[in-house]
Scaffold this motif. Structure first.
Motif, short mmCIF file in Angstrom:
data_model
loop_
_atom_site.label_atom_id
_atom_site.label_comp_id
_atom_site.label_asym_id
_atom_site.label_seq_id
_atom_site.Cartn_x
_atom_site.Cartn_y
_atom_site.Cartn_z
N LYS A 250 0.84 -1.21 0.00
CA LYS A 250 0.00 0.00 0.00
C LYS A 250 0.87 1.25 0.00
CE LYS A 250 -4.38 -1.55 1.97
NZ LYS A 250 -5.04 -1.45 0.65
N VAL A 251 1.98 1.22 0.75
CA VAL A 251 2.88 2.38 0.76
C VAL A 251 3.48 2.57 -0.64
CG1 VAL A 251 5.04 3.33 1.69
CG2 VAL A 251 3.37 2.27 3.23
N PHE A 252 3.89 1.46 -1.28
CA PHE A 252 4.47 1.57 -2.64
C PHE A 252 3.46 2.19 -3.60
CE2 PHE A 252 7.03 -2.60 -1.73
CZ PHE A 252 7.76 -1.95 -0.75
N ARG A 253 2.20 1.72 -3.50
CA ARG A 253 1.14 2.27 -4.36
C ARG A 253 0.93 3.75 -4.08
NH1 ARG A 253 -1.69 -0.12 -8.75
NH2 ARG A 253 -1.46 -2.37 -8.55
N TRP A 254 1.00 4.12 -2.81
CA TRP A 254 0.82 5.53 -2.43
C TRP A 254 1.93 6.39 -3.03
CZ3 TRP A 254 4.15 8.47 0.78
CH2 TRP A 254 3.66 9.73 1.14
N ILE A 255 3.15 5.88 -3.01
CA ILE A 255 4.27 6.63 -3.61
C ILE A 255 4.04 6.80 -5.11
CG2 ILE A 255 6.75 6.56 -4.13
CD1 ILE A 255 7.13 5.07 -1.44
N GLU A 256 3.59 5.73 -5.74
CA GLU A 256 3.34 5.78 -7.19
C GLU A 256 2.24 6.80 -7.51
OE1 GLU A 256 1.93 2.08 -9.10
OE2 GLU A 256 3.71 2.31 -10.37
N ARG A 257 1.18 6.76 -6.73
CA ARG A 257 0.03 7.67 -6.92
C ARG A 257 0.41 9.12 -6.72
NH1 ARG A 257 -3.03 4.48 -3.52
NH2 ARG A 257 -3.04 5.95 -1.77
N THR A 258 1.36 9.36 -5.82
CA THR A 258 1.69 10.75 -5.51
C THR A 258 2.90 11.24 -6.32
OG1 THR A 258 2.92 9.95 -3.58
CG2 THR A 258 0.68 10.73 -3.19
N GLY A 259 3.21 10.54 -7.40
CA GLY A 259 4.19 11.07 -8.34
C GLY A 259 5.47 10.26 -8.50
N GLY A 260 5.62 9.21 -7.71
CA GLY A 260 6.82 8.37 -7.87
C GLY A 260 8.03 8.96 -7.18
N LEU A 261 9.20 8.37 -7.44
CA LEU A 261 10.39 8.70 -6.65
C LEU A 261 11.00 10.06 -6.99
CD1 LEU A 261 12.06 5.20 -6.38
CD2 LEU A 261 10.57 6.36 -4.75
N GLU A 262 10.86 10.51 -8.26
CA GLU A 262 11.41 11.84 -8.58
C GLU A 262 10.65 12.90 -7.78
OE1 GLU A 262 10.89 9.57 -11.00
OE2 GLU A 262 12.91 9.32 -11.83
N ALA A 263 9.32 12.77 -7.77
CA ALA A 263 8.50 13.73 -7.01
C ALA A 263 8.80 13.64 -5.52
CB ALA A 263 7.02 13.48 -7.28
N MET A 264 8.98 12.41 -5.02
CA MET A 264 9.32 12.22 -3.61
C MET A 264 10.62 12.95 -3.30
SD MET A 264 7.39 10.67 -1.57
CE MET A 264 5.80 9.99 -1.94
N GLU A 265 11.61 12.76 -4.16
CA GLU A 265 12.91 13.38 -3.90
C GLU A 265 12.78 14.90 -3.82
OE1 GLU A 265 16.08 12.76 -6.81
OE2 GLU A 265 17.54 13.52 -5.34
N GLN A 266 12.05 15.48 -4.78
CA GLN A 266 11.88 16.94 -4.77
C GLN A 266 11.21 17.40 -3.49
OE1 GLN A 266 9.76 18.46 -8.13
NE2 GLN A 266 11.45 18.04 -9.54
N ARG A 267 10.13 16.70 -3.12
CA ARG A 267 9.42 17.09 -1.91
C ARG A 267 10.30 16.91 -0.67
NH1 ARG A 267 4.60 15.08 -4.47
NH2 ARG A 267 4.85 12.99 -3.64
N ASN A 268 11.07 15.82 -0.66
CA ASN A 268 11.89 15.56 0.52
C ASN A 268 13.00 16.60 0.69
OD1 ASN A 268 10.49 13.35 1.55
ND2 ASN A 268 11.54 11.92 0.18
N TRP A 269 13.67 16.94 -0.42
CA TRP A 269 14.71 17.98 -0.30
C TRP A 269 14.09 19.31 0.10
CZ3 TRP A 269 19.19 16.63 0.96
CH2 TRP A 269 19.91 15.62 0.32
N ALA A 270 12.93 19.62 -0.48
CA ALA A 270 12.26 20.88 -0.12
C ALA A 270 11.98 20.91 1.39
CB ALA A 270 10.96 21.04 -0.91
N LYS A 271 11.55 19.78 1.92
CA LYS A 271 11.26 19.70 3.36
C LYS A 271 12.52 19.88 4.20
CE LYS A 271 9.36 15.63 3.46
NZ LYS A 271 8.68 14.35 3.64
N VAL A 272 13.53 19.02 3.95
CA VAL A 272 14.71 19.07 4.83
C VAL A 272 15.51 20.36 4.63
CG1 VAL A 272 14.94 16.59 5.25
CG2 VAL A 272 16.14 17.62 3.30
N ASN A 273 15.42 20.95 3.43
CA ASN A 273 16.14 22.21 3.24
C ASN A 273 15.55 23.34 4.07
OD1 ASN A 273 18.28 21.30 1.71
ND2 ASN A 273 17.18 21.56 -0.24
N LEU A 274 14.26 23.25 4.40
CA LEU A 274 13.69 24.24 5.33
C LEU A 274 14.47 24.19 6.64
CD1 LEU A 274 9.86 23.52 4.84
CD2 LEU A 274 11.09 25.59 4.11
N LEU A 275 14.79 22.98 7.07
CA LEU A 275 15.55 22.82 8.32
C LEU A 275 17.00 23.22 8.15
CD1 LEU A 275 13.95 19.49 9.54
CD2 LEU A 275 14.07 21.60 10.87
#
Ligand SMILES: *Cc1c(COP(=O)(O)O)cnc(C)c1O
Length: 364
Positions: A250-275
């Motif tokens: 279900k988590v894998f499907r959720w990642i796929e639905r929300t844009g896959g790993l490229e989108a995850m990476e962008q969102r993750n860097w955006a998040k941690v770069n705030l910190l």
């Protein structure tokens, strides 16, 4: 229902949608009249669940056909043993020690053969990722690295150059945070509880030629740990963690639905770069990792005063910001910002840091 901002390092935050889906299916899975918890691992319904989890993971990571995907138990820790038992054909491997996880893996491997430390981050206090400066001995069975050291908050960029020696990587805490070029590795593995699902499932992705006829140390290897056997049995030599694999799917499907790993990476860097950006300008808090080695998921920081750190952690809980205490080896704070941690959560943490810092400046 009240959900807090959970920065736990693992087991860690899971996507709310996944929890809700599982809740909706808990008593009656797709009209069968029973739960996945009550389902035989030999049933067609479970076969479909594990097949779908594997197929989704293969799409996400673009896993080449000559790699097997296994869903095993025993955590990442049992892979510290499984890797040397299966891959130490000449009983000689090289380890890059970049923090406590790779150090533990190296110590375990040394029980089964010669495990050379090829590079170590020890003298930098593990504040940066140690690199190989020379091509390693080409007769090594493998070179081992830990991609993201969860405790110290460092992440290796890319894969070390090892010539023809296969690279083995523990990717537990950056698994599915960003794309990974699987074909550059001989084997990767991840405990699911950081970013891929619940505790109790370990994903192993291994190239077919490394699995060979069976474990290299077949005479002493527990059958369960033999990759060849697990490949042949589709991860079901014995009862797997059925519910855990279902949630991973279900988590894998959720990642796929929300844009896959490229989108995850962008969102993750955006998040941690705030910190990281906040830390870089703060006069109270300091990041503990050199910029080029900063993790995409685990952000470690401190004030330098353990009492102040403790007050910060305590005050955070009052704002619904939990599990930010650093690992006991490092102290200070650690905010683990895995996929399921929202940008809103990170903004709340940064806002609290700002308030804490101005209150402190007012006092001193
Ligand atoms: C959490 C973690 C481990 C240990 O995982 P277990 O599932 O508890 O055995 C190993 N390596 C890394 C990089 C980790 O983050």
């Amino acid at each position: 229902m009240s959900r807090v901002y959970n920065f736990a390092a693992g087991p860690a935050a899971m996507p709310l949608e996944v929890l809700e889906e599982a809740q909706g299916e808990l008593l009656d899975y797709k009209g069968l009249g029973y739960s996945v918890l009550e389902m035989s691992h030999r049933s067609a319904a479970f076969q479909e669940i594990i097949d779908d989890a594997e197929a989704t993971l293969r799409r996400l990571l673009k896993i080449p056909d000559d790699y097997h995907v296994l869903f095993l138990q025993g955590g990442a820790t049992l892979q510290f043993s499984a890797v040397p038992l299966n891959l130490m054909r000449t009983r000689h491997a090289g380890y890059v020690v970049s923090g406590n996880w790779s150090r533990n893996a190296w110590k375990e491997a040394a029980r089964f053969g010669r495990a050379d430390v090829l590079a170590s981050g020890e003298e930098s206090g593990f504040s940066r990722t140690p690199e190989l400066d020379v091509l390693p001995d080409q007769t090594l069975d493998y070179v081992y690295v830990c991609q993201n050291e969860t405790v110290y908050g460092t992440m290796r960029r890319g894969v070390p150059e090892t010539g023809s020696v296969p690279v083995v990587s523990d990717v537990s805490s950056c698994f599915l945070s960003l794309p990974l070029n699987v074909s550059r590795y001989g084997l990767i593995y991840a405990g699911a509880q950081k970013n891929g699902g619940p505790a109790g499932v370990t994903v192993v992705i291994v190239r077919d030629d490394l699995v060979g006829d069976g474990p290299a140390l077949a005479d002493v290897t527990p059958q369960y740990l033999g990759y060849r056997l697990q490949c042949d049995k589709g991860s079901m030599y014995n009862t797997p963690n059925t519910f855990g694999i279902y949630l991973c799917g279900k988590v894998f499907r959720w990642i796929e639905r929300t844009g896959g790993l490229e989108a995850m990476e962008q969102r993750n860097w955006a998040k941690v770069n705030l910190l990281y950006d906040y830390l870089d300008q703060s006069s109270l808090f300091e990041g503990t990792v050199e910029p080029a080695s900063r993790s995409i998921s685990n952000v470690c920081f401190r004030t330098g005063d353990p009492k102040l750190d403790a007050a910060f952690v305590e005050g955070a809980a009052e704002r619904g910001i939990v599990n930010i205490k650093g690992h006991r080896l490092v102290g200070g704070m650690r905010a683990s910002c895995y996929n399921a941690v929202s940008e809103e959560a990170v903004r709340a943490l940064v806002a609290y840091m700002r308030d804490f810092e101005s209150a402190y400046a007012g006092r001193s």
